[in-house]
Design a protein around this motif. Structure first.
Motif, short mmCIF file in Angstrom:
data_model
loop_
_atom_site.label_atom_id
_atom_site.label_comp_id
_atom_site.label_asym_id
_atom_site.label_seq_id
_atom_site.Cartn_x
_atom_site.Cartn_y
_atom_site.Cartn_z
N ILE A 1 0.96 -0.97 -0.11
CA ILE A 1 0.11 0.16 0.01
C ILE A 1 0.92 1.27 -0.12
O ILE A 1 0.67 2.05 -0.78
CB ILE A 1 -1.00 0.21 1.30
CG1 ILE A 1 -2.04 -1.22 1.25
CG2 ILE A 1 -1.60 1.39 1.22
CD1 ILE A 1 -2.76 -1.36 2.20
N VAL B 1 -0.77 -1.43 -4.55
CA VAL B 1 -2.28 -1.55 -4.32
C VAL B 1 -2.92 -0.46 -3.69
O VAL B 1 -2.12 0.46 -3.00
CB VAL B 1 -2.53 -2.97 -3.42
CG1 VAL B 1 -1.96 -4.21 -4.36
CG2 VAL B 1 -1.85 -2.91 -2.20
N GLU C 1 -5.86 0.66 -1.10
CA GLU C 1 -6.73 0.03 0.31
C GLU C 1 -8.26 0.35 -0.14
O GLU C 1 -8.41 1.60 -0.61
CB GLU C 1 -6.35 0.91 1.45
CG GLU C 1 -6.95 0.43 2.77
CD GLU C 1 -5.87 0.28 3.91
OE1 GLU C 1 -6.22 -0.82 4.60
OE2 GLU C 1 -5.08 0.87 3.99
N ARG D 1 -8.57 -6.12 3.34
CA ARG D 1 -7.08 -6.20 2.43
C ARG D 1 -7.05 -7.60 2.12
O ARG D 1 -5.74 -8.04 1.50
CB ARG D 1 -5.83 -6.09 3.77
CG ARG D 1 -5.88 -4.38 3.82
CD ARG D 1 -4.77 -4.20 4.96
NE ARG D 1 -4.50 -2.56 5.09
CZ ARG D 1 -3.43 -2.20 5.93
NH1 ARG D 1 -2.50 -3.14 6.48
NH2 ARG D 1 -3.57 -0.86 6.26
N LEU E 1 -5.95 -7.79 -1.56
CA LEU E 1 -4.75 -7.06 -1.41
C LEU E 1 -3.65 -8.01 -1.58
O LEU E 1 -2.55 -7.71 -2.11
CB LEU E 1 -4.65 -5.84 -0.78
CG LEU E 1 -5.70 -4.71 -0.81
CD1 LEU E 1 -5.35 -3.56 0.09
CD2 LEU E 1 -6.04 -4.42 -2.21
#
Length: 298
Positions: free
Chosen positions: A93, A98, A100, A108, A111
């Motif tokens: 993040i 990626v 959030e 998450r 992710l």
């Protein structure tokens, strides 16, 4: 072990693990802290004893893990003398890999895929050993023991290699890798009976305990800081346990009084709810698991 079928399953799994060691250069065990990855780790320990497990454990840390899981992970690694590799979703993040999710249902969990693939690429892992079982979910029922992934980490369920007479084809091109599932043929009951027979310690989350929870869409979730509460949701103290363990935001809790392995086995034998019936990530769409697996998920 007194149950003959458990001995057969154990033998099959150990054979698969030894095949991985023979065919690949940089294997790794995908370790979530859940019971299935714990069993796979103990099987690997048994497969190569008295030597140490010849491949490291890889944990994808979402930053929203149960504290009990993290403590168990560190304790197990120390006990077995294993090497631990950690991939951080928070780092993904922070670096912009990626984005959030926002909102009350933010998680998450999805992710993790990018973090996993980045970690595989960083360490050049060519075989990732997981604890998935065919009885868990319809998408996982399509997997082979040796499941090929292309150079993008993606899975094609329509292009699976035959595995006649347990002959496994681990040939791949540069950049590709395999996911390997040694306990594919095990059921949830098999896993619990094996844990009981082998006296395998587990995180306390699997046994009934008191926890602050919130009921959302028919699923009890742990009321931890990473859960965004809706205005009408009320946090209550509940007696619960986990049947599966993952990211807090999608791990459903089971109301239970099972305080021992014997209690859990009896509870599983009587239940009519599937193991992943309380997983919020599986409820996002009818093909949620298969879609994630095609992208490179566990």
């Amino acid at each position: 072990m007194k149950l003959t079928h458990l001995k057969e399953l154990e033998s099959e799994s150990i054979y698969v693990l030894r095949e991985v060691a023979a065919q690949f250069e940089r294997p790794v065990i995908l370790f979530s802290g859940g019971k299935d990855s714990i069993v796979v780790t103990y099987l690997a320990y048994k497969a190569f004893y008295p030597a140490k497990i010849p491949f490291p454990l890889l944990h994808i840390d979402t930053g929203h893990n149960f504290q009990e899981t993290m403590e168990y992970r560190d304790s197990l690694v120390q006990k077995l003398g294993a090497r631990l590799v950690v991939g951080s979703v928070q780092e993904s993040i922070d670096t912009g890999r990626v984005k959030e999710e926002k909102g009350y249902n933010a998680s998450r969990n999805r992710l993790q895929t990018t973090t996993l693939l980045d970690t595989i690429e960083k360490y050049k892992f060519d075989a990732c050993i997981g604890g998935a079982r065919r009885d868990e979910e319809k998408a996982r029922a399509k997997e082979r023991f040796f499941s090929h992934r292309d150079e993008f980490g993606q899975w094609n369920p329509k292009n699976q290699r035959p595995e006649l007479w347990n002959n496994f084809n681990g040939k791949k091109n540069i950049g590709e890798h395999f996911r390997v599932f040694p306990i594919s043929n095990w059921t949830e009951m098999d896993v619990w009976q094996y844990i009981y027979a082998e006296h395998i310690p587990l995180p306390s989350l699997y046994f009934t305990h008191s926890r602050r929870c919130v009921l959302r869409d028919g699923v009890w979730l742990a009321a931890e800081p990473c859960i965004n509460l809706r205005p009408d949701e009320v946090v209550v103290e509940q007696r619960v346990r986990c049947r599966t363990i993952g990211d807090i935001t999608c791990t459903g809790l089971t109301v239970s009084e099972a305080n021992s392995l014997e209690d859990i086995i009896a509870e599983i034998a009587a239940t009519r709810v599937t193991e992943r019936g309380g997983r919020a990530d599986d409820k996002r769409s009818e093909t949620a698991m298969e879609d994630r697996k095609k992208e490179g998920y566990f």
